[in-house]
Enzyme design. Structure first.
Site, PDB file in Angstrom:
ATOM      1  N   ASP A   1       0.917  -1.146   0.000  1.00 27.39           N
ATOM      2  CA  ASP A   1       0.000   0.000   0.000  1.00 27.39           C
ATOM      3  C   ASP A   1       0.951   1.189   0.000  1.00 27.39           C
ATOM      4  OD1 ASP A   1      -1.445   2.274   0.809  1.00 27.39           O
ATOM      5  OD2 ASP A   1      -3.018   0.994   1.596  1.00 27.39           O
ATOM      6  N   HIS A   2       1.165   1.778  -1.158  1.00 27.63           N
ATOM      7  CA  HIS A   2       2.291   2.720  -1.265  1.00 27.63           C
ATOM      8  C   HIS A   2       2.131   3.944  -0.358  1.00 27.63           C
ATOM      9  CE1 HIS A   2      -0.227   4.903  -4.162  1.00 27.63           C
ATOM     10  NE2 HIS A   2       0.582   5.929  -4.001  1.00 27.63           N
TER      11      HIS A   2
ATOM     12  N   HIS B   1      -5.704   2.853   0.996  1.00 26.46           N
ATOM     13  CA  HIS B   1      -4.913   3.998   1.447  1.00 26.46           C
ATOM     14  C   HIS B   1      -5.587   4.765   2.596  1.00 26.46           C
ATOM     15  CE1 HIS B   1      -2.792   3.025  -2.113  1.00 26.46           C
ATOM     16  NE2 HIS B   1      -3.491   3.730  -2.950  1.00 26.46           N
TER      17      HIS B   1
END
Ligand code: BG6
Length: 496
Positions: free
Chosen positions: A185-186, A248
């Site tokens: 999950d950047h 996010h």
């Protein structure tokens, strides 16, 4: 020992090496790690793709990507040359056994030349329909089997609902250990997001106030001016709720709401985050319309440029019912947060690109200054700016200079750019380095992903069973649909 010495020799195998993610994000990130001396002394990046190109052409394309997207600007010729000699290319189809045999052979050759057993990172920079095949075929080829040295990195989306996420987890667990699986999950790799923990648990000041007694509500906004770019095919299967909120934005909410972990150990931090998701009040299907809003953009203007409506974008159905905006109100049922609303929203083609978390404190218990002196007297507010502005702002009341007693809200600002002169690593730098170092703190654990889907399922179900009748319902370049204002106005608040 210096941390920089800790990364073992490493072979990074990238599936989808000719794709956008590799070009825009992964290679620029690895190159910057190299420049900053974080890469192991011995490393190879083995790109796998379907295109019939030479290694030289592959490297040249990657250099273009670095020149365009690297945070350190265009590549230095010498540095790039010494980095790029570690890049290899292999043409191959992901469903063919021969591809994996070739990878196996290459790994053996490299390790023989290095005279060491290296760590292996298998990075799936591909669309989700390939995750299963790659995971299986890797394993069948005898790859990824060393629990210490082999890591599997999976991009989002991890499933498209609770059932598919469970199925994928089950499949992965039948072959790999959870500690080998790095679900990206950047957002968790962003500096400002990591700073939430530092801010909350590295300071004494705020923690005593961080609860229902002092906090009125929390707002998390991730708005983008960008549309769906060239991702119509993907976006038509996703929508804003799946694309941003399930992952996010829920993760941001976890970082704001979690209890203090006992240590910074990966599982301890992730346990505290899962606690938050598990404590989110379950949404009954008959209340979905009260706590959520969806929207889709129609054509409009953004910064003087005309932009298409969602339904006019490439690969989008002309009558698409997919939402490009979503807002949700959630509650966390525990002692700390009972009855404190968390308002989450995200949208494409919005007026501004901005990601921020606002902690709205409660009103003072007694207003001792006359209203003439204090105007509207807004309560204290803490704003964590994630991007593009990076910083934290605390607003409070101060006396305006002068002979009269007049209060004004003022801001106390921490701005990354003003405070630090060193460059800020990109999220993918942090996440790739963590993967090589075997630190999974910033990655999604299986139960985290499933718990997040479980929270979203009632909304997904109700939205799917009740197609929207008013789409498109917001103009590109605005703040989203009017109903989103109503969602928060009903509680006496407004989006900040
Ligand atoms: C991705 C979503 O995960 O995050 C995209 O799929 C979105 O739709 C992107 O644009 C936003 O990321 P960032 O880092 O630009 O805020």
């Amino acid at each position: 020992m210096d941390e920089k010495e800790k990364v073992n020799p490493c072979i990074i195998v990238i599936f989808g090496a000719t794709g956008d993610l590799t070009w825009r994000k992964l290679i620029p990130a690895l190159y910057n790690l190299y420049l900053d001396n974080w890469m192991p002394e011995k490393f190879t990046i083995l790109g796998l793709g379907r295109r019939d190109i030479s290694e030289l052409q592959f490297r040249k394309t990657l250099l273009d990507g670095v020149n365009q997207f690297s945070r350190s600007g265009a590549a230095d010729k010498k540095q790039w040359a010494s980095f790029a000699k570690n890049i290899m290319y292999q043409k191959g189809e992901v469903h063919e056994k021969g591809t994996y045999d070739a990878v196996n052979k290459k790994i053996a050759q490299i390790e023989k030349a290095w005279k060491v057993e290296a760590d292996h990172v298998f990075y799936m920079a591909v669309t989700p329909d390939f995750f299963e095949t790659i995971a299986r075929k890797l394993y069948q080829a005898g790859l990824g089997r060393d629990k210490q040295r082999d890591k599997i990195v999976i991009e989002k989306p991890f499933g498209r609902d609770l059932d598919s996420a469970r199925k994928l987890n089950k499949l992965l667990h039948s072959m790999y250990d959870e500690c080998q699986i790095y679900r990206i999950d950047h957002y968790l790799g962003k500096e400002t997001v990591q700073n939430i923990l530092a801010f909350r648990f590295g300071n004494l000041l705020f923690e005593p106030l961080w609860n229902r007694n002092f906090i009125d509500h929390v707002q998390i906004t991730v708005s983008e001016q960008l549309g769906i770019e060239n991702r119509g095919n993907y976006y038509e299967t996703a929508g804003a709720l799946r694309d941003m909120i399930q992952n996010h934005i829920l993760q941001l909410m976890c970082l704001i709401a979690m209890e203090p972990p006992v240590s910074f150990e990966a599982n301890e931090v992730r346990n505290r985050k899962v606690d938050v998701i598990n404590a989110i009040r379950r949404i009954a299907e008959n209340e979905v319309h009260n706590i959520s809003v969806r929207g889709q953009y129609k054509e409009g203007w953004i910064e003087g440029k005309k932009v298409k409506g969602y339904r006019q974008e490439a690969d989008v159905k002309p009558n698409s019912r997919i939402e490009t905006f979503a807002a949700v109100k959630l509650f966390i049922e525990n002692w700390r947060w009972h009855d404190v609303p968390f308002y989450l929203r995200t949208g494409k083609r919005m007026k501004e690109t901005t990601s921020a978390i606002t902690i709205q404190f409660k009103d003072v218990p007694h207003r001792l200054f006359p209203s003439k002196a204090s105007g509207s007297w807004p309560p204290n507010r803490l704003i964590m700016n994630i991007q593009p502005h990076m910083g934290i702002t605390l607003s409070f009341q101060a006396k305006r200079p002068g002979l009269e007693m007049v209060l004004d809200p003022v801001d106390m600002d921490f701005d990354y750019k003003e405070t630090y002169t060193t460059g800020t690593p990109e999220a993918y730098e942090t996440l790739l380095l963590d993967t090589m170092q075997g630190d999974s703190t910033l990655f999604m654990r299986a139960d985290q992903v499933e718990a997040a889907w479980a929270v979203m399922m009632p909304i997904i179900k109700v939205w799917e069973n009740n197609p929207p009748v008013n789409f498109p319902n917001y103009t590109a370049g605005t703040q989203g649909p009017e109903d989103a204002e109503a969602l928060i106005a009903r509680d006496g608040h407004n989006w900040l």
